[in-house]
Design an enzyme around this catalytic site. Structure first.
Site, mmCIF file in Angstrom:
data_model
loop_
_atom_site.group_PDB
_atom_site.id
_atom_site.type_symbol
_atom_site.label_atom_id
_atom_site.label_comp_id
_atom_site.label_asym_id
_atom_site.label_seq_id
_atom_site.Cartn_x
_atom_site.Cartn_y
_atom_site.Cartn_z
ATOM 1 N N GLU A 141 25.086 6.014 22.107
ATOM 2 C CA GLU A 141 26.254 5.455 22.793
ATOM 3 C C GLU A 141 26.316 3.935 22.736
ATOM 4 O OE1 GLU A 141 27.697 7.387 26.413
ATOM 5 O OE2 GLU A 141 25.947 8.697 26.323
ATOM 6 N N SER B 293 24.754 11.457 33.095
ATOM 7 C CA SER B 293 24.529 12.030 34.422
ATOM 8 C C SER B 293 23.445 13.101 34.372
ATOM 9 C CB SER B 293 25.829 12.641 34.965
ATOM 10 O OG SER B 293 26.846 11.674 35.095
ATOM 11 N N HIS C 263 4.298 22.433 14.062
ATOM 12 C CA HIS C 263 4.470 23.844 13.710
ATOM 13 C C HIS C 263 5.789 24.105 12.975
ATOM 14 C CE1 HIS C 263 0.909 25.045 16.043
ATOM 15 N NE2 HIS C 263 1.253 24.010 16.808
ATOM 16 N N SER D 124 31.417 10.221 37.134
ATOM 17 C CA SER D 124 32.867 10.056 37.328
ATOM 18 C C SER D 124 33.408 11.028 38.359
ATOM 19 C CB SER D 124 33.599 10.275 35.998
ATOM 20 O OG SER D 124 33.509 11.639 35.595
ATOM 21 N N LYS E 272 37.853 13.672 25.203
ATOM 22 C CA LYS E 272 38.381 13.987 26.539
ATOM 23 C C LYS E 272 39.896 14.050 26.524
ATOM 24 C CE LYS E 272 34.534 12.010 29.191
ATOM 25 N NZ LYS E 272 34.124 10.919 30.115
ATOM 26 N N THR F 121 33.781 15.443 35.270
ATOM 27 C CA THR F 121 33.216 16.121 34.094
ATOM 28 C C THR F 121 33.498 17.613 34.205
ATOM 29 O OG1 THR F 121 31.437 14.472 34.127
ATOM 30 C CG2 THR F 121 31.121 16.426 32.730
ATOM 31 N N ARG G 150 26.066 6.113 31.799
ATOM 32 C CA ARG G 150 24.694 5.890 31.330
ATOM 33 C C ARG G 150 24.063 4.661 31.966
ATOM 34 N NH1 ARG G 150 28.473 4.438 27.722
ATOM 35 N NH2 ARG G 150 28.287 2.503 26.517
#
Length: 335
Positions: free
Chosen positions: A219, A47, A235, A90, A329, A93, A140
């Site tokens: 994923e 998201s 650098h 969803s 989760k 989150t 995704r």
């Protein structure tokens, strides 16, 4: 149809998803346009990448300051003059929900993009405009819905132009080239098999595209991936390339190139690859296609998504489930 083919169909269906997202965003009443001092986009994972894509798109043609918020806490820079967009596919989150409630206390203009969930309900209760996208997808795989909803809403609020022609070009380009890009993706995936992908962006337009590659490889293909940007790479990272020693023969460098890549940055890339030639196994140069900045970004987004699915196929893994994220989760829900 198996999970592999389902994810492949979702990737190949990105142009159609964009067309549908334009229609969805047209239905929402955003209120009157007004001036904002900055844009802050809160979101995580699949998201949150939409905010990064807008930041990169605006780099060369919009003076609006764009900040991405990938945390529970929002930046101190969020004020009543800020446009704050909360994106959670969803709607559940927890980092984005926390950021949303903090933004409400700052009295800024807020917009929510979601398929429903707690964010959708909270936004509606607060009278916040909500763009509701179709549910049932891996976040995704809803990139077209989320990004285009964000971009079109910014156009309606006066932050940018409509990007109507650029989106049309991107849709046409992807529809025309997706079969060709799938064949190319199979070749790239073959080179990445059992190797560490190191993806370098050479233009600020492509920084978020490189991040999209990393997330999709993580994923879908279930592999580690490292990203960095040129010329900053010269650098610091140039010194460490190929160490520890086991990395040298197991690293594939992928360079994302655009016509906006500065000439001396390309010179730096060539010199760096030569100086570190014993620090990687192979270099793959991938160039954008298309005319507009937006179409060029999408050309490498779709290619990267296809590579991730094809690498999953070669590795014999299912691109759909993300078991470790689900377990995280589950544990977080316990407190």
């Amino acid at each position: 149809m198996g999970s592999m083919d389902s994810m492949l169909d979702l990737v190949l269906g990105l142009p159609e998803q964009i067309v549908e997202a334009v229609v969805i965003s047209e239905r929402v009443n955003f209120g009157r346009p007004r001036s904002f001092d900055k844009l802050v986009v809160a979101g995580m994972g699949g998201s949150g990448i939409s905010g990064d894509m807008v930041r990169c798109l605006f780099w060369g043609d919009n003076t609006m300051t764009v900040l991405s918020c990938r945390d529970y806490n929002i930046p101190a820079a969020v004020t009543s003059r800020t446009l704050f967009v909360a994106i959670s596919y969803s709607g559940n989150t927890e980092e984005t929900l926390t950021a949303f409630h903090q933004a409400r206390r700052r009295n800024c203009r807020i917009l929510a993009i979601t398929s429903g969930g707690k964010l959708g309900r909270a936004a509606k209760r607060a009278g916040v405009p909500v763009i509701t996208v179709p549910d049932g997808l891996p976040p995704r795989a809803a990139f077209g819905y989320l990004f285009v909803s964000l971009l079109k809403s910014l156009g309606k609020l006066g932050v940018c132009h409509s990007y109507e022609h650029d989106l049309a070009e991107a849709v046409g380009l992807m529809a025309e080239c997706r079969s060709k890009w799938l064949r190319k993706a199979r070749t790239v995936a073959g080179a990445l098999l059992d190797q560490l992908p190191v993806v370098y962006s050479t233009s600020r337009l492509l920084d978020a595209v490189a991040e999209r590659w990393r997330c999709q490889l993580n994923e879908n293909a279930k592999v580690m991936c490292h990203t960095n940007v040129f010329p900053e790479h010269n650098h610091n990272e140039v010194v460490g390339m190929g160490s520890p020693d086991f990395l040298a023969k197991n690293t594939i460098v992928v360079g994302l190139i655009d016509r906006s890549t500065y000439g001396r940055t390309m010179l730096r890339l060539g010199y760096a690859l030569d100086i570190t030639r014993n620090g990687y196994a192979k270099f793959l140069k991938l160039k954008t296609e298309g005319k507009s900045s937006l179409a060029r970004m999408f050309s490498l987004v779709m290619l990267g998504d296809l590579v991730s699915v094809e690498l999953a196929r070669l590795r014999g893994v299912d691109p759909m489930p993300v078991a470790r994220i689900d377990e995280l989760k589950r544990r977080m829900a316990k407190g």
